[in-house]
Design a protein around this motif. Sequence first.
Motif, PDB file in Angstrom:
ATOM      1  N   GLY A 140       0.846  -1.275  -0.119  1.00 51.52           N
ATOM      2  CA  GLY A 140       0.023  -0.005   0.010  1.00 51.52           C
ATOM      3  C   GLY A 140       0.616   2.064   0.272  1.00 51.52           C
ATOM      4  N   ILE A 141       2.054   1.003  -0.147  1.00 55.01           N
ATOM      5  CA  ILE A 141       2.809   2.420   0.057  1.00 55.01           C
ATOM      6  C   ILE A 141       3.396   2.233  -1.433  1.00 55.01           C
ATOM      7  N   ASP A 142       3.634   3.451  -2.076  1.00 55.91           N
ATOM      8  CA  ASP A 142       4.666   3.444  -3.375  1.00 55.91           C
ATOM      9  C   ASP A 142       5.597   4.555  -3.095  1.00 55.91           C
ATOM     10  N   VAL A 143       7.053   4.150  -3.122  1.00 51.56           N
ATOM     11  CA  VAL A 143       7.928   4.899  -3.080  1.00 51.56           C
ATOM     12  C   VAL A 143       8.643   5.076  -4.192  1.00 51.56           C
ATOM     13  N   THR A 144       9.211   6.355  -4.689  1.00 51.34           N
ATOM     14  CA  THR A 144      10.948   5.720  -5.286  1.00 51.34           C
ATOM     15  C   THR A 144      11.975   5.437  -4.764  1.00 51.34           C
ATOM     16  N   THR A 145      12.812   4.321  -4.983  1.00 52.19           N
ATOM     17  CA  THR A 145      13.905   4.392  -4.873  1.00 52.19           C
ATOM     18  C   THR A 145      15.481   4.370  -5.752  1.00 52.19           C
ATOM     19  N   ASP A 146      14.700   4.904  -6.345  1.00 51.81           N
ATOM     20  CA  ASP A 146      15.732   6.137  -7.215  1.00 51.81           C
ATOM     21  C   ASP A 146      16.880   6.305  -7.269  1.00 51.81           C
ATOM     22  N   PRO A 147      17.800   6.363  -6.696  1.00 49.13           N
ATOM     23  CA  PRO A 147      19.126   7.346  -6.167  1.00 49.13           C
ATOM     24  C   PRO A 147      18.915   8.040  -5.998  1.00 49.13           C
ATOM     25  N   SER A 148      19.075   8.774  -7.031  1.00 48.90           N
ATOM     26  CA  SER A 148      19.366  10.306  -8.027  1.00 48.90           C
ATOM     27  C   SER A 148      18.288  10.913  -6.963  1.00 48.90           C
ATOM     28  N   THR A 149      17.233  10.168  -7.491  1.00 53.15           N
ATOM     29  CA  THR A 149      16.237  10.841  -6.634  1.00 53.15           C
ATOM     30  C   THR A 149      15.988  11.582  -4.842  1.00 53.15           C
ATOM     31  N   VAL A 150      15.891   9.667  -4.481  1.00 55.71           N
ATOM     32  CA  VAL A 150      15.564   9.879  -2.750  1.00 55.71           C
ATOM     33  C   VAL A 150      16.615  11.212  -2.388  1.00 55.71           C
ATOM     34  N   SER A 151      18.479  10.724  -2.911  1.00 53.03           N
ATOM     35  CA  SER A 151      19.624  11.923  -2.449  1.00 53.03           C
ATOM     36  C   SER A 151      18.907  13.326  -2.951  1.00 53.03           C
ATOM     37  N   CYS A 152      17.846  13.515  -3.508  1.00 54.98           N
ATOM     38  CA  CYS A 152      17.568  15.451  -3.795  1.00 54.98           C
ATOM     39  C   CYS A 152      16.624  15.586  -2.853  1.00 54.98           C
ATOM     40  N   ILE A 153      15.513  14.400  -2.465  1.00 54.30           N
ATOM     41  CA  ILE A 153      14.530  14.722  -1.229  1.00 54.30           C
ATOM     42  C   ILE A 153      15.262  14.834  -0.441  1.00 54.30           C
ATOM     43  N   TRP A 154      16.107  14.144  -0.342  1.00 55.31           N
ATOM     44  CA  TRP A 154      17.151  14.150   0.995  1.00 55.31           C
ATOM     45  C   TRP A 154      17.905  15.322   1.355  1.00 55.31           C
ATOM     46  N   GLN A 155      18.240  16.160   0.210  1.00 59.81           N
ATOM     47  CA  GLN A 155      19.101  17.393   0.448  1.00 59.81           C
ATOM     48  C   GLN A 155      18.021  18.689   0.829  1.00 59.81           C
ATOM     49  N   LYS A 156      16.659  18.397   0.040  1.00 61.14           N
ATOM     50  CA  LYS A 156      15.797  19.483   0.332  1.00 61.14           C
ATOM     51  C   LYS A 156      15.038  19.161   1.663  1.00 61.14           C
ATOM     52  N   VAL A 157      14.837  17.952   2.065  1.00 57.89           N
ATOM     53  CA  VAL A 157      13.863  18.045   3.580  1.00 57.89           C
ATOM     54  C   VAL A 157      14.608  17.932   5.066  1.00 57.89           C
ATOM     55  N   ILE A 158      16.222  17.119   4.458  1.00 59.78           N
ATOM     56  CA  ILE A 158      16.931  17.274   5.791  1.00 59.78           C
ATOM     57  C   ILE A 158      17.767  18.368   5.871  1.00 59.78           C
ATOM     58  N   LYS A 159      18.548  18.357   4.863  1.00 62.69           N
ATOM     59  CA  LYS A 159      19.335  19.967   4.467  1.00 62.69           C
ATOM     60  C   LYS A 159      18.927  21.094   4.569  1.00 62.69           C
ATOM     61  N   TYR A 160      17.813  21.473   3.471  1.00 61.77           N
ATOM     62  CA  TYR A 160      17.062  22.382   3.392  1.00 61.77           C
ATOM     63  C   TYR A 160      17.351  23.069   2.227  1.00 61.77           C
ATOM     64  N   LYS A 161      18.482  22.353   1.104  1.00 59.09           N
ATOM     65  CA  LYS A 161      19.165  22.701   0.323  1.00 59.09           C
ATOM     66  C   LYS A 161      18.049  23.710  -1.111  1.00 59.09           C
ATOM     67  N   GLY A 162      18.556  24.152  -1.162  1.00 64.71           N
ATOM     68  CA  GLY A 162      17.689  24.974  -2.770  1.00 64.71           C
ATOM     69  C   GLY A 162      17.010  25.228  -2.389  1.00 64.71           C
ATOM     70  N   GLN A 163      16.324  25.613  -1.167  1.00 63.19           N
ATOM     71  CA  GLN A 163      14.430  26.443  -0.670  1.00 63.19           C
ATOM     72  C   GLN A 163      14.649  27.639  -0.967  1.00 63.19           C
ATOM     73  N   PRO A 164      13.762  28.123  -1.560  1.00 67.92           N
ATOM     74  CA  PRO A 164      14.142  29.656  -1.129  1.00 67.92           C
ATOM     75  C   PRO A 164      13.488  30.137   0.064  1.00 67.92           C
ATOM     76  N   THR A 165      13.808  31.779   0.274  1.00 70.87           N
ATOM     77  CA  THR A 165      14.268  32.048   1.478  1.00 70.87           C
ATOM     78  C   THR A 165      13.052  33.706   1.626  1.00 70.87           C
ATOM     79  N   ALA A 166      11.588  33.470   2.491  1.00 67.17           N
ATOM     80  CA  ALA A 166      10.831  34.652   2.033  1.00 67.17           C
ATOM     81  C   ALA A 166      10.949  35.107   3.728  1.00 67.17           C
TER      82      ALA A 166
END
Length: 196
Positions: A75-101
């Motif tokens: 019942g859970i569909d998750v991407t396991t593509d290493p580059s996609t997971v790494s990108c998600i990790w960068q944004k969620v865990i390290k907040y990389k590439g997020q604009p600030t306002a």
Amino acid sequence: VSVWNQWRDAHFTTEMDNWIEHLKFWTGLYGSAEGGVSPAGKIERQIITYEGLVSDSHGPTSALSLAKFLDNTVGIDVTTDPSTVSCIWQKVIKYKGQPTAPGSGTRDIHSERSGSGFRPYSMKQYDYMISSLNELLTSHHDDQQLRPILESYIAEAQLIKATREEDLAKAKEETANSEAIQPEAEIDSLKQQTAV
């Protein structure tokens, strides 16, 4: 630090015991004595440490491990593509590439989710921590997921404790030396005063 020390001293044993009971509950509920694999061979649990998840060197691998575990859940569909997971990790865990306002509620994009490595525990607390972790290691020695984590926690606690003991011994020796030097300086000062 003084506020932390007060809280720590009042709650350390309870918090350590709660963490141990939490770990025992979940490791007992899912998987066999050898780890997170059921007797039928199904992976039932995945242990990921906070330290591993936020680490620049191990974080993307930990996130991929979590993604693969979740993807095997019905019942859970998750991407396991290493580059996609790494990108998600960068944004969620390290907040990389997020604009600030200003005023947007956006988190601090400079956060590395790391703080001071200084952990001011008392020697007695380190002893309790190491003893408790060793007891867990003994009771979960065959657990292929948990054993390496417990071993690393024990090694780190032992190293920090040994370093703190050396630092305390040096400080005590320096204090003793400065106290021994001070009377000689006072005698020299008195000699100079009486010679005048």
